[in-house]
Enzyme design. Structure first.
Site, short mmCIF file in Angstrom:
data_model
loop_
_atom_site.label_atom_id
_atom_site.label_comp_id
_atom_site.label_asym_id
_atom_site.label_seq_id
_atom_site.Cartn_x
_atom_site.Cartn_y
_atom_site.Cartn_z
N GLY A 123 -1.59 4.01 11.53
CA GLY A 123 -1.20 4.04 9.52
C GLY A 123 0.58 4.77 10.06
O GLY A 123 0.72 5.05 11.23
N THR B 258 1.97 7.51 9.22
CA THR B 258 2.07 8.53 8.78
C THR B 258 0.62 9.72 9.87
O THR B 258 0.98 9.92 10.81
CB THR B 258 1.13 9.39 7.90
OG1 THR B 258 1.95 8.93 6.97
CG2 THR B 258 1.45 10.60 7.57
N ARG B 259 -0.06 8.97 10.15
CA ARG B 259 -1.18 9.27 10.98
C ARG B 259 -2.25 7.89 11.57
O ARG B 259 -2.23 7.02 11.35
CB ARG B 259 -2.51 10.18 10.11
CG ARG B 259 -1.87 10.91 9.26
CD ARG B 259 -2.78 11.51 8.84
NE ARG B 259 -3.96 11.51 8.05
CZ ARG B 259 -4.82 11.82 7.18
NH1 ARG B 259 -5.17 13.26 7.39
NH2 ARG B 259 -5.73 11.47 6.32
N ASP C 239 -3.36 -3.66 8.15
CA ASP C 239 -4.12 -2.80 7.41
C ASP C 239 -4.84 -3.44 6.10
O ASP C 239 -6.13 -3.36 5.83
CB ASP C 239 -3.83 -1.47 7.29
CG ASP C 239 -2.05 -1.30 6.21
OD1 ASP C 239 -1.63 -2.80 6.19
OD2 ASP C 239 -1.52 -0.28 5.93
N ARG C 240 -3.76 -4.37 5.39
CA ARG C 240 -4.28 -4.82 3.91
C ARG C 240 -5.24 -6.16 4.68
O ARG C 240 -6.23 -6.27 3.89
CB ARG C 240 -2.74 -5.40 3.86
CG ARG C 240 -1.56 -4.35 3.51
CD ARG C 240 -1.01 -4.86 2.50
NE ARG C 240 -0.59 -5.49 0.84
CZ ARG C 240 -0.60 -5.86 -0.38
NH1 ARG C 240 1.16 -6.17 0.44
NH2 ARG C 240 -0.73 -6.59 -0.94
N1 LIG Z 1 -3.05 16.15 7.49
C1 LIG Z 1 -2.53 15.52 7.06
N2 LIG Z 1 -1.79 15.13 7.57
C2 LIG Z 1 -0.42 14.42 7.17
N3 LIG Z 1 -0.74 13.33 5.69
C3 LIG Z 1 -2.23 13.81 5.22
C4 LIG Z 1 -2.80 15.35 5.61
N4 LIG Z 1 -3.87 15.21 5.00
C5 LIG Z 1 -4.06 13.78 3.53
N5 LIG Z 1 -2.61 13.36 3.94
C6 LIG Z 1 -2.51 12.81 2.65
O1 LIG Z 1 -2.80 11.56 3.75
C7 LIG Z 1 -1.57 10.37 3.15
C8 LIG Z 1 -1.51 9.46 4.49
O2 LIG Z 1 -2.22 8.98 4.33
P1 LIG Z 1 -2.59 8.00 6.07
O3 LIG Z 1 -4.19 7.27 5.30
O4 LIG Z 1 -3.15 9.10 7.15
O5 LIG Z 1 -2.12 7.21 6.14
P2 LIG Z 1 -0.96 6.12 7.21
O6 LIG Z 1 -3.04 5.03 7.20
O7 LIG Z 1 -0.51 5.69 5.86
O8 LIG Z 1 -1.13 7.14 8.50
C9 LIG Z 1 -0.38 11.27 2.27
O9 LIG Z 1 -0.14 10.75 1.04
C10 LIG Z 1 -0.66 12.92 2.44
O10 LIG Z 1 -0.77 13.34 0.77
C1 LIG Z 2 2.52 -0.84 3.46
C2 LIG Z 2 2.36 -0.48 4.65
C3 LIG Z 2 3.41 0.46 4.74
C4 LIG Z 2 1.41 0.33 3.91
O1 LIG Z 2 1.38 0.79 5.21
P1 LIG Z 2 0.03 2.26 5.73
O2 LIG Z 2 0.86 3.63 4.22
O3 LIG Z 2 -0.86 2.28 5.44
O4 LIG Z 2 0.88 2.97 6.39
C5 LIG Z 2 1.84 -1.78 5.76
O5 LIG Z 2 0.78 -2.83 5.23
C6 LIG Z 2 3.14 -2.64 6.06
O6 LIG Z 2 3.45 -2.75 6.38
N1 LIG Z 2 3.22 -3.75 5.05
C7 LIG Z 2 3.70 -5.35 5.30
C8 LIG Z 2 4.02 -5.83 3.84
C9 LIG Z 2 3.21 -6.51 2.84
O7 LIG Z 2 2.20 -5.90 3.10
O8 LIG Z 2 3.59 -7.43 2.54
K LIG Z 3 -1.64 2.01 2.42
#
Ligand SMILES: Nc1ncnc2c1ncn2[C@@H]1O[C@H](COP(=O)(O)OP(=O)(O)O)[C@@H](O)[C@H]1O
Ligand SMILES: CC(C)(COP(=O)(O)O)[C@@H](O)C(=O)NCCC(=O)O
Ligand SMILES: [K+]
Length: 239
Positions: A8, A10-11, A94-95
């Site tokens: 993702g 963030t993580r 992911d979607r």
């Molecule tokens: N250890 C952590 N580090 C970062 N974000 C976290 C953590 N624990 C929970 N979160 C929450 O998770 C969200 C990010 O979700 P995540 O599913 O990991 O994102 P992505 O799939 O976009 O990488 C943030 O909005 C944050 O509030």
């Molecule tokens: C909207 C998102 C940034 C979500 O990413 P995430 O929060 O899961 O990290 C990802 O699905 C993306 O890059 N989408 C492209 C634009 C679209 O879905 O139309």
């Molecule tokens: K998302």
């Protein structure tokens, strides 16, 4: 066994599956992800990998032994739904995976998948397995960061439950705006969806699942591992 990797914005999440059963799970920092993968390769009999990414992380640099089959999900991967998104090439992977997971795990339902991650995404797949799209908005952490980044006077706060809707200080006003804003938003999307559909399932996933699930008005199916599970289902479907 199958190693599932979800990158993702963030993580990075990785998990080992035996068919559809999750055996082990880790959330990685970018620099540690190869170590975590090596740990799984050493301790489980992994014969295949499925990976999806929406970030700029260079997953091609990840190392897997040649004996392991690696499936990268992309916009041309076979999906168990008809895609009516107007710009399918720019649809988040992911979607697509979430929509696939919803179709494979909740057959013949109208489904709304809400992923509260970096962004909050809403995805709608009808009972005939037609995918139409949904919505994208900033996630909880992103909202706190945006308020701080684009103003002179707002501090950067960490996620906290607001005590009341009417914030009587800068900090409580920010917490109310961010957290209640997200909750009203999600409840609003859910109400709109319920008003327009019968025979439905609503799934909430992403890093903020647990924080949000107990605060929503509506009854939903909350599962923070839904994307990982969906990858495992998609792997069996594409095999
Ligand atoms: N250890 C952590 N580090 C970062 N974000 C976290 C953590 N624990 C929970 N979160 C929450 O998770 C969200 C990010 O979700 P995540 O599913 O990991 O994102 P992505 O799939 O976009 O990488 C943030 O909005 C944050 O509030
Ligand atoms: C909207 C998102 C940034 C979500 O990413 P995430 O929060 O899961 O990290 C990802 O699905 C993306 O890059 N989408 C492209 C634009 C679209 O879905 O139309
Ligand atoms: K998302």
């Amino acid at each position: 066994m199958l190693l599932v990797i979800d990158i993702g914005n963030t993580r990075i999440k990785a998990a080992v599956f035996e068919q559809y059963t999750l055996l082990d799970f880790v959330v990685s920092e970018r620099i540690e992800v190869q170590n975590d993968i090596d740990f799984f390769l050493k301790n489980f009999k992994i014969d295949s990998v499925i990976l999806s990414s929406v970030s700029n992380f260079e997953y091609k640099k990840l190392f897997f032994p040649e004996s392991i089959k690696v499936v990268i999900v992309d916009n041309s991967s076979k999906m168990p739904f008809s895609n009516f998104y107007k710009t399918p090439k720019t649809l988040g992977i992911d979607r697509m995976v979430l929509a696939a997971g919803a179709v494979l795990q909740f057959p013949k339902k109208n489904r709304l998948v809400i992923d509260a991650g970096t962004c909050i995404t809403y995805d709608f797949i009808d009972e005939n397995d037609n995918y139409f799209g949904g919505a994208i908005s900033p996630g909880l952490k992103l909202r706190y960061e945006a308020l701080n980044n684009y103003t002179a006077n707002l501090p950067l706060l960490r996620l906290e439950s607001p005590e009341k809707v009417i914030g009587n200080s800068t900090n409580s006003a920010i917490h109310s705006g961010v957290v209640n804003g997200v909750i009203y938003e999600i409840d609003g999307f859910i109400t709109n969806f319920i008003n327009q559909n019968k025979n439905f399932t609503i799934i909430l996933t992403g890093g903020d699942t647990d924080f949000l699930a107990k605060r929503l008005k509506s009854t939903i199916f909350a599962n923070s591992n839904f994307l990982l599970e969906s990858l495992a289902h998609l792997y069996q479907y594409t095999k």
